[in-house]
Design an enzyme around this catalytic site. Sequence first.
Site, PDB file in Angstrom:
ATOM      1  N   LYS A  16     -52.124 -26.415 -38.626  1.00  0.00           N
ATOM      2  CA  LYS A  16     -50.969 -25.800 -37.947  1.00  0.00           C
ATOM      3  C   LYS A  16     -49.904 -25.466 -38.987  1.00  0.00           C
ATOM      4  O   LYS A  16     -49.861 -26.061 -40.082  1.00  0.00           O
ATOM      5  CB  LYS A  16     -50.382 -26.726 -36.880  1.00  0.00           C
ATOM      6  N   MET A  99     -54.186 -32.119 -47.988  1.00  0.00           N
ATOM      7  CA  MET A  99     -53.511 -33.277 -47.392  1.00  0.00           C
ATOM      8  C   MET A  99     -52.077 -33.373 -47.895  1.00  0.00           C
ATOM      9  O   MET A  99     -51.795 -32.993 -49.037  1.00  0.00           O
ATOM     10  CB  MET A  99     -54.287 -34.544 -47.706  1.00  0.00           C
ATOM     11  N   LEU A 103     -49.469 -29.580 -42.885  1.00  0.00           N
ATOM     12  CA  LEU A 103     -50.370 -28.691 -42.148  1.00  0.00           C
ATOM     13  C   LEU A 103     -51.098 -29.403 -41.009  1.00  0.00           C
ATOM     14  O   LEU A 103     -51.927 -28.800 -40.321  1.00  0.00           O
ATOM     15  CB  LEU A 103     -51.400 -28.098 -43.121  1.00  0.00           C
ATOM     16  N   GLY A 104     -50.802 -30.680 -40.824  1.00  0.00           N
ATOM     17  CA  GLY A 104     -51.348 -31.429 -39.684  1.00  0.00           C
ATOM     18  C   GLY A 104     -52.834 -31.709 -39.777  1.00  0.00           C
ATOM     19  O   GLY A 104     -53.478 -31.912 -38.744  1.00  0.00           O
ATOM     20  N   GLY A 105     -53.387 -31.740 -40.977  1.00  0.00           N
ATOM     21  CA  GLY A 105     -54.838 -31.924 -41.116  1.00  0.00           C
ATOM     22  C   GLY A 105     -55.353 -33.203 -40.457  1.00  0.00           C
ATOM     23  O   GLY A 105     -56.294 -33.161 -39.661  1.00  0.00           O
ATOM     24  N   ASP A 140     -47.814 -35.308 -34.040  1.00  0.00           N
ATOM     25  CA  ASP A 140     -48.375 -33.942 -34.028  1.00  0.00           C
ATOM     26  C   ASP A 140     -49.738 -33.862 -33.338  1.00  0.00           C
ATOM     27  O   ASP A 140     -50.248 -32.762 -33.118  1.00  0.00           O
ATOM     28  CB  ASP A 140     -48.606 -33.442 -35.473  1.00  0.00           C
TER      29      ASP A 140
HETATM   30  O1  C5P Z   1     -45.665 -39.770 -35.617  1.00  0.00           O
HETATM   31  P1  C5P Z   1     -46.079 -39.798 -37.055  1.00  0.00           P
HETATM   32  O2  C5P Z   1     -46.920 -41.003 -37.391  1.00  0.00           O
HETATM   33  O3  C5P Z   1     -46.684 -38.536 -37.527  1.00  0.00           O
HETATM   34  O4  C5P Z   1     -44.721 -39.952 -37.893  1.00  0.00           O
HETATM   35  C1  C5P Z   1     -44.691 -40.336 -39.233  1.00  0.00           C
HETATM   36  C2  C5P Z   1     -43.275 -40.769 -39.571  1.00  0.00           C
HETATM   37  O5  C5P Z   1     -42.402 -39.629 -39.564  1.00  0.00           O
HETATM   38  C3  C5P Z   1     -42.651 -41.731 -38.586  1.00  0.00           C
HETATM   39  O6  C5P Z   1     -42.947 -43.055 -38.914  1.00  0.00           O
HETATM   40  C4  C5P Z   1     -41.192 -41.437 -38.714  1.00  0.00           C
HETATM   41  O7  C5P Z   1     -40.667 -42.086 -39.859  1.00  0.00           O
HETATM   42  C5  C5P Z   1     -41.154 -39.966 -39.005  1.00  0.00           C
HETATM   43  N1  C5P Z   1     -40.905 -39.139 -37.799  1.00  0.00           N
HETATM   44  C6  C5P Z   1     -39.625 -39.077 -37.273  1.00  0.00           C
HETATM   45  N2  C5P Z   1     -39.378 -38.297 -36.181  1.00  0.00           N
HETATM   46  C7  C5P Z   1     -40.386 -37.564 -35.635  1.00  0.00           C
HETATM   47  C8  C5P Z   1     -41.696 -37.610 -36.161  1.00  0.00           C
HETATM   48  C9  C5P Z   1     -41.927 -38.415 -37.253  1.00  0.00           C
HETATM   49  O8  C5P Z   1     -38.691 -39.727 -37.783  1.00  0.00           O
HETATM   50  N3  C5P Z   1     -40.110 -36.789 -34.593  1.00  0.00           N
END
Ligand code: C5P
Length: 321
Positions: A16, A99, A103-105, A140
Site C-alpha cells: 500500500k 521492509m 509499504l505495509g508489507g 494497517d
Molecule cells: O499498530 P502497529 O503495530 O502497526 O503500530 C506500531 C507502532 O506505531 C505502535 O506501537 C505505536 O507506537 C505507533 N502507532 C501510533 N499510532 C497509530 C499507529 C501506530 O502511535 N495510529
Amino acid sequence: MPVPSVRAARVPALAKINLTLKVLHKRPDNYHELRTVFQTISLGDWIDVEYRPAKTTRLHVDCNPEIPDNIILRAANAVLHEMRLKAEVHFHLRKRIPMGGGLGGGSSNAAAVLLALPALAGKRVPIDTLTRIAATLGSDVPFFLCGGTALGLSRGEELYPFPEPGVSHGVLVTPRIHVSTPLAFRRLRRHLTIPHNSRIINSFQSFSWEVGDNLPAASWREFCQNDFEEVVFRQHPEIQRLKKKLISSGASVALMTGSGSAVFGFFPNRPDAVAAAQVFPDAESVVFRTVKRARYRSLWWESLEAHALDHTWPPLSRYAE
Ligand code: C5P
C-alpha cells in the site's frame, strides 16, 4: 467426499501507499488518531500456502532472508484459534515489498493469511471477525482485507470506502533506510489533549466530497500530504532529495508513504514512469500502478479458484458446510 490431505494456493499480498496521512493527537492508549487514505499498488509479495489438517498445530515460514518473529505466524495462530482448528501449515513467502519502507508489507502478509486459511480449511469467518483479529495484529492489517482505496480513521483500522482514483502509474523509490514507526510518531510530539477542531480537517473533508471516481491520483496534488515528512526528512535529508528528484523527473505528485522511507511519484502514463525510474538505481526504484478494489478481489478469486466460491468476499470456502 474424502478430505484431501493437502490444500495449496499461491496468494497475493500487495503493498500500500498512503495518498495522504494526517496525524492528529496522541490517545490515552498511546496510539495516535489518524486521518489517512490507503491505496493498494501492483507491487506485491506472493505467499504459497500448504494446509493440512493435523492433531497438533505446526507452522513453518520459509523466506529468504528469514524474517524474525514473522507476523505470518501470529496471523496463522490467531485465525486457526478463531476456527478452533489444528493444522500443519507451510508458508513460502516470496518477498518483493521492501521492509521498513512504509509499504505495509508485513501487514499485507498477515491479512493474506487471514483471507487464505479459512478458504483452505473449509470454514466461514465473517469479515467483521477477520477485521477484529487483523486489528490485534497491527493498525494497517485491516486495510488489506479491503484493498483498493480506503479512508482510514482512528488508529488506521477503522475503514471506509473512498472514491477510487483512475488507475495511475507511478514510481516507487525505496532507499536503504529503515525508519522506526514508533520513533517517527514520537518525533511528531503530538499531545494527549485534543487541539481545537483537530478531529475535523476541513480540507480533507471537502476534498473527499469533491473527488469523483476516475480522477487520476496525479490530480490529487493538494490533497497528497504526509505529516511524517517533516520529521523524517529532518533526520534523513536524502529521502527529501529523492522526493525532489521524482518531481524534477516529471512526477505530478510525489510523497513519502507511511512513516517512510519509501517515496512515490505519479506520472501521466506508464512510459513516463518507466523513463523516470531510470534516473534511480535499479535496486531503489520500481514502476507500479494503483490497484482498484475490484482488481484486488479478482486477484484473490483467481488465486483461490480451486477452493473458494467466485465473487464472494471474503472468499468463501467451497468446502464450508
Ligand atoms: O499498530 P502497529 O503495530 O502497526 O503500530 C506500531 C507502532 O506505531 C505502535 O506501537 C505505536 O507506537 C505507533 N502507532 C501510533 N499510532 C497509530 C499507529 C501506530 O502511535 N495510529
